[in-house]
Design an enzyme around this catalytic site. Structure first.
Site, PDB file in Angstrom:
ATOM      1  N   LYS A   1       0.866  -1.177   0.000  1.00  0.00           N
ATOM      2  CA  LYS A   1       0.000   0.000   0.000  1.00  0.00           C
ATOM      3  C   LYS A   1       0.898   1.221   0.000  1.00  0.00           C
ATOM      4  CE  LYS A   1      -3.825   2.435   0.892  1.00  0.00           C
ATOM      5  NZ  LYS A   1      -4.656   2.051   2.057  1.00  0.00           N
ATOM      6  N   VAL A   2       0.595   2.195  -0.844  1.00  0.00           N
ATOM      7  CA  VAL A   2       1.327   3.464  -0.848  1.00  0.00           C
ATOM      8  C   VAL A   2       0.337   4.596  -1.068  1.00  0.00           C
ATOM      9  CG1 VAL A   2       3.496   2.482  -1.726  1.00  0.00           C
ATOM     10  CG2 VAL A   2       1.811   3.417  -3.344  1.00  0.00           C
ATOM     11  N   SER A   3       0.749   5.787  -0.702  1.00  0.00           N
ATOM     12  CA  SER A   3      -0.023   6.977  -1.054  1.00  0.00           C
ATOM     13  C   SER A   3       0.108   7.214  -2.559  1.00  0.00           C
ATOM     14  CB  SER A   3       0.519   8.200  -0.306  1.00  0.00           C
ATOM     15  OG  SER A   3       0.446   8.023   1.086  1.00  0.00           O
TER      16      SER A   3
ATOM     17  N   THR B   1      -0.554  11.634   0.022  1.00  0.00           N
ATOM     18  CA  THR B   1      -1.428  12.322  -0.919  1.00  0.00           C
ATOM     19  C   THR B   1      -2.003  13.580  -0.288  1.00  0.00           C
ATOM     20  OG1 THR B   1      -1.976  10.177  -1.884  1.00  0.00           O
ATOM     21  CG2 THR B   1      -3.413  12.021  -2.460  1.00  0.00           C
ATOM     22  N   ALA B   2      -2.179  13.554   1.022  1.00  0.00           N
ATOM     23  CA  ALA B   2      -2.692  14.731   1.718  1.00  0.00           C
ATOM     24  C   ALA B   2      -1.807  15.949   1.459  1.00  0.00           C
ATOM     25  CB  ALA B   2      -2.775  14.445   3.226  1.00  0.00           C
TER      26      ALA B   2
ATOM     27  N   HIS C   1      -7.015   9.570   7.846  1.00  0.00           N
ATOM     28  CA  HIS C   1      -7.433   8.350   8.552  1.00  0.00           C
ATOM     29  C   HIS C   1      -8.542   8.634   9.578  1.00  0.00           C
ATOM     30  CE1 HIS C   1      -4.249   6.565   6.385  1.00  0.00           C
ATOM     31  NE2 HIS C   1      -3.263   6.787   7.242  1.00  0.00           N
TER      32      HIS C   1
END
Length: 284
Positions: A59-61, A113-114, A152
């Site tokens: 999992k990655v941004s 990503t934020a 989150h």
């Protein structure tokens, strides 16, 4: 593929990830003879591990994806992508978004990503304080930062801390593009080869579908990794971040990701890449 093959698999302890990956790592779906050695880390740690090429599947941004496209291919299953689920910029006092340039903003990682979205929203922002996502609200309350970029489960709990929302970056993105917001996805090392990547993608898609059909089976596993989260917050987290896009990105999801990559490239935040998003696909 001959015999058993073991791949390193990175994902976060957040409920949406443990919910989706439970069937895969516990053999509840056909894995085509592949077993997985799981590694649970916060998303920014996973981003940095992928940047270092340390994981086979992770999992990655989507911000991090922009930096690793030459070495990793995106999978069509397992993404956190949707509407009404974007990062929030919060503070303990009212601040005009136009005045953010002079403020210190706590952010959950340089490759999240934020942060990419925040920089696209206001390219003039530069005063960032990087810290683990679960420390941001306390940092704002202590006055270590003027505002905080939360992700989150913080999305569900910030009001209980007495914080107020300044900007909803998901709302901004949807208004700008008309597209859902791509937050995080699953990547596989291109060197694994097309057959292995396809098998991983099939198993993951089947695992997400299984989890959505049997939500109670992963409850204990989710709880073990989300000990500080109430059952209600866990359920809300899963409901928000696990959806039809998690089973398959579809055309709309793919358009959203391409849009994010293109905007990040134009802004000079992520490098231009000639690699296609998916294994075996030609660059558009």
């Amino acid at each position: 593929m001959n015999g058993q093959r073991t791949l390193s698999l990175g994902f976060s302890p957040c409920p949406n990830d443990t919910f989706m990956f439970y069937p895969l790592v516990h053999g509840l779906v056909d894995t085509s003879g592949i077993s997985y050695r799981e590694r649970l880390e916060d998303v920014e740690t996973l981003n940095r591990l992928a940047l270092a090429g340390a994981l086979d599947v992770s999992k990655v941004s989507y911000h991090a994806l922009g930096h690793i496209r030459d070495d990793y291919a995106l999978l069509r299953a397992g993404s956190a992508l949707g509407r009404g689920c974007g990062p929030l910029l919060v503070a303990s006092r009212s601040i005009d978004p136009c005045d953010l340039g002079s403020q210190t903003i706590a952010v959950p990682g340089r490759y999240t990503t934020a942060l990419l979205l925040l920089r696209l929203f206001n390219p003039g922002l530069t005063n960032f304080l990087v810290m683990p996502f679960n420390e941001i609200m306390d940092a704002v309350l202590r006055g270590d930062a003027d505002a905080g970029l939360i992700i989150h489960e913080s999305r569900f709990t910030y009001q209980g801390y007495g914080l107020r929302k300044l900007v909803d970056l998901g709302e901004w993105w949807e208004g700008e593009t008309g597209l859902p917001i791509p937050l995080g996805g699953i990547v596989a090392r291109r060197s694994l080869g097309g057959a292995t990547i396809a098998a991983v993608e099939r198993a993951l898609a089947d695992g997400v579908a299984f989890a959505r059909s049997h939500p109670e089976q992963a409850a204990r596993y989710i709880g073990e990794h989300a000990q500080e989260m109430s059952r209600e917050v866990c359920a809300a987290h899963i409901q928000l971040y696990v959806n039809d896009f998690s089973v398959d990105l579809g055309d709309e999801g793919v358009r959203a990701i391409h849009c994010l990559m293109e905007r990040g490239e134009r802004a000079g935040i992520i490098p231009v890449s000639g690699a296609p998003l998916f294994c075996g696909e030609q660059h558009p």
